[in-house]
Design a protein around this motif. Structure first.
Motif, short mmCIF file in Angstrom:
data_model
loop_
_atom_site.label_atom_id
_atom_site.label_comp_id
_atom_site.label_asym_id
_atom_site.label_seq_id
_atom_site.Cartn_x
_atom_site.Cartn_y
_atom_site.Cartn_z
N VAL A 47 0.83 -1.21 0.00
CA VAL A 47 0.00 0.00 0.00
C VAL A 47 0.86 1.25 0.00
N ASN A 48 1.84 1.31 0.88
CA ASN A 48 2.65 2.52 0.96
C ASN A 48 3.51 2.72 -0.28
N ARG A 49 3.98 1.65 -0.89
CA ARG A 49 4.73 1.79 -2.15
C ARG A 49 3.82 2.37 -3.24
N TYR A 50 2.56 1.89 -3.28
CA TYR A 50 1.61 2.45 -4.26
C TYR A 50 1.44 3.95 -4.03
N LEU A 51 1.24 4.35 -2.78
CA LEU A 51 1.01 5.77 -2.47
C LEU A 51 2.25 6.62 -2.79
N ILE A 52 3.42 6.10 -2.50
CA ILE A 52 4.66 6.82 -2.81
C ILE A 52 4.81 6.96 -4.33
N ASP A 53 4.62 5.85 -5.06
CA ASP A 53 4.76 5.89 -6.52
C ASP A 53 3.72 6.79 -7.17
N ALA A 54 2.54 6.91 -6.55
CA ALA A 54 1.49 7.79 -7.07
C ALA A 54 1.77 9.26 -6.74
N GLY A 55 2.81 9.51 -5.94
CA GLY A 55 3.20 10.88 -5.60
C GLY A 55 2.33 11.53 -4.53
N VAL A 56 1.64 10.70 -3.72
CA VAL A 56 0.74 11.28 -2.72
C VAL A 56 1.17 10.99 -1.28
N LEU A 57 2.32 10.35 -1.11
CA LEU A 57 2.84 10.10 0.23
C LEU A 57 4.31 10.49 0.29
N ASP A 58 4.58 11.48 1.12
CA ASP A 58 5.95 11.89 1.42
C ASP A 58 6.23 11.39 2.83
N ILE A 59 6.94 10.27 2.94
CA ILE A 59 7.10 9.64 4.24
C ILE A 59 7.92 10.47 5.22
N HIS A 60 8.71 11.40 4.72
CA HIS A 60 9.55 12.19 5.61
C HIS A 60 8.99 13.57 5.90
N GLY A 61 8.31 14.19 4.92
CA GLY A 61 7.90 15.57 5.13
C GLY A 61 6.44 15.88 4.88
N GLY A 62 5.64 14.89 4.55
CA GLY A 62 4.24 15.15 4.26
C GLY A 62 3.50 15.65 5.49
N GLU A 63 2.61 16.61 5.27
CA GLU A 63 1.83 17.17 6.38
C GLU A 63 0.69 16.25 6.79
N VAL A 64 0.21 15.42 5.85
CA VAL A 64 -0.89 14.50 6.13
C VAL A 64 -0.39 13.08 5.87
N VAL A 65 -0.64 12.19 6.84
CA VAL A 65 -0.21 10.80 6.72
C VAL A 65 -1.36 9.88 7.15
N GLY A 66 -1.29 8.63 6.74
CA GLY A 66 -2.29 7.65 7.14
C GLY A 66 -1.79 6.80 8.30
N PHE A 67 -2.59 6.71 9.36
CA PHE A 67 -2.28 5.84 10.49
C PHE A 67 -3.15 4.59 10.37
N VAL A 68 -2.55 3.43 10.56
CA VAL A 68 -3.30 2.18 10.55
C VAL A 68 -4.05 2.07 11.88
N VAL A 69 -5.38 1.89 11.80
CA VAL A 69 -6.20 1.78 13.00
C VAL A 69 -6.88 0.42 13.13
N GLU A 70 -6.82 -0.38 12.07
CA GLU A 70 -7.43 -1.71 12.10
C GLU A 70 -6.74 -2.57 11.08
N THR A 71 -6.54 -3.83 11.43
CA THR A 71 -5.92 -4.76 10.49
C THR A 71 -6.37 -6.18 10.78
N GLN A 72 -6.34 -7.01 9.75
CA GLN A 72 -6.78 -8.40 9.88
C GLN A 72 -6.16 -9.20 8.74
N CYS A 73 -5.87 -10.47 9.01
CA CYS A 73 -5.31 -11.34 7.98
C CYS A 73 -5.80 -12.76 8.19
N GLN A 74 -6.12 -13.43 7.08
CA GLN A 74 -6.46 -14.85 7.09
C GLN A 74 -5.43 -15.57 6.24
#
Length: 148
Positions: A47-74
């Motif tokens: 997911v984060n690679r997709y967002l970085i490649d799409a130019g919408v996630l700056d992991i070091h300086g972005g003012e808005v970021v996504g926090f994971v609040v729920e996760t599940q795996c089968q």
């Protein structure tokens, strides 16, 4: 995805974007397969690679970021080194401040997932940690992954 029967309904064609992730020797555990903790790392990486490649996630300086609040795996089938994981991602819910991703992990050329799950990002202002609306450019990138 809630049951093994649901897995049979899912194929690579059900996902909108893929990232190939090679397994590493150290990913295998004492039982000879990739340890479960690594699967969440594959989700996050895809997911984060997709967002970085799409130019919408700056992991070091972005003012808005996504926090994971729920996760599940089968888990449906083992993955082991030297397999390549093909992580398929799609968006199934896109709200004002949050997004739900579903991720299928496909072993090598398999058409059904070895594991599948989801996680939810809530978008926040990096400085305050308070929820904010998903930025327009991020929303546009997420809409490309949206499935009904």
């Amino acid at each position: 995805m809630s049951t093994a029967a649901d897995r049979k309904l899912q194929t690579r064609a059900d996902y909108r974007h893929f990232l190939a992730i090679p397994t590493r020797w150290m990913d295998n555990d004492i039982y000879g397969h990739v340890n479960n903790v690594n699967y969440y790392s594959y989700f996050d990486t895809a997911v984060n690679r997709y967002l970085i490649d799409a130019g919408v996630l700056d992991i070091h300086g972005g003012e808005v970021v996504g926090f994971v609040v729920e996760t599940q795996c089968q888990y449906f089938a083992p993955i082991a080194f030297p397999d390549t994981v093909h992580a398929g991602i799609r968006v199934t819910q896109l709200g004002n401040r949050s997004v739900r991703y579903e991720v299928g992990l496909f072993r090598n050329d398999d058409d059904t997932p070895a594991a599948a799950g989801h996680f939810v990002h809530v978008y926040v202002d990096r400085a305050s940690g308070r929820p904010v609306a998903i930025p327009d450019n991020t929303r546009a990138a997420l809409e490309k992954l949206l499935v009904p």
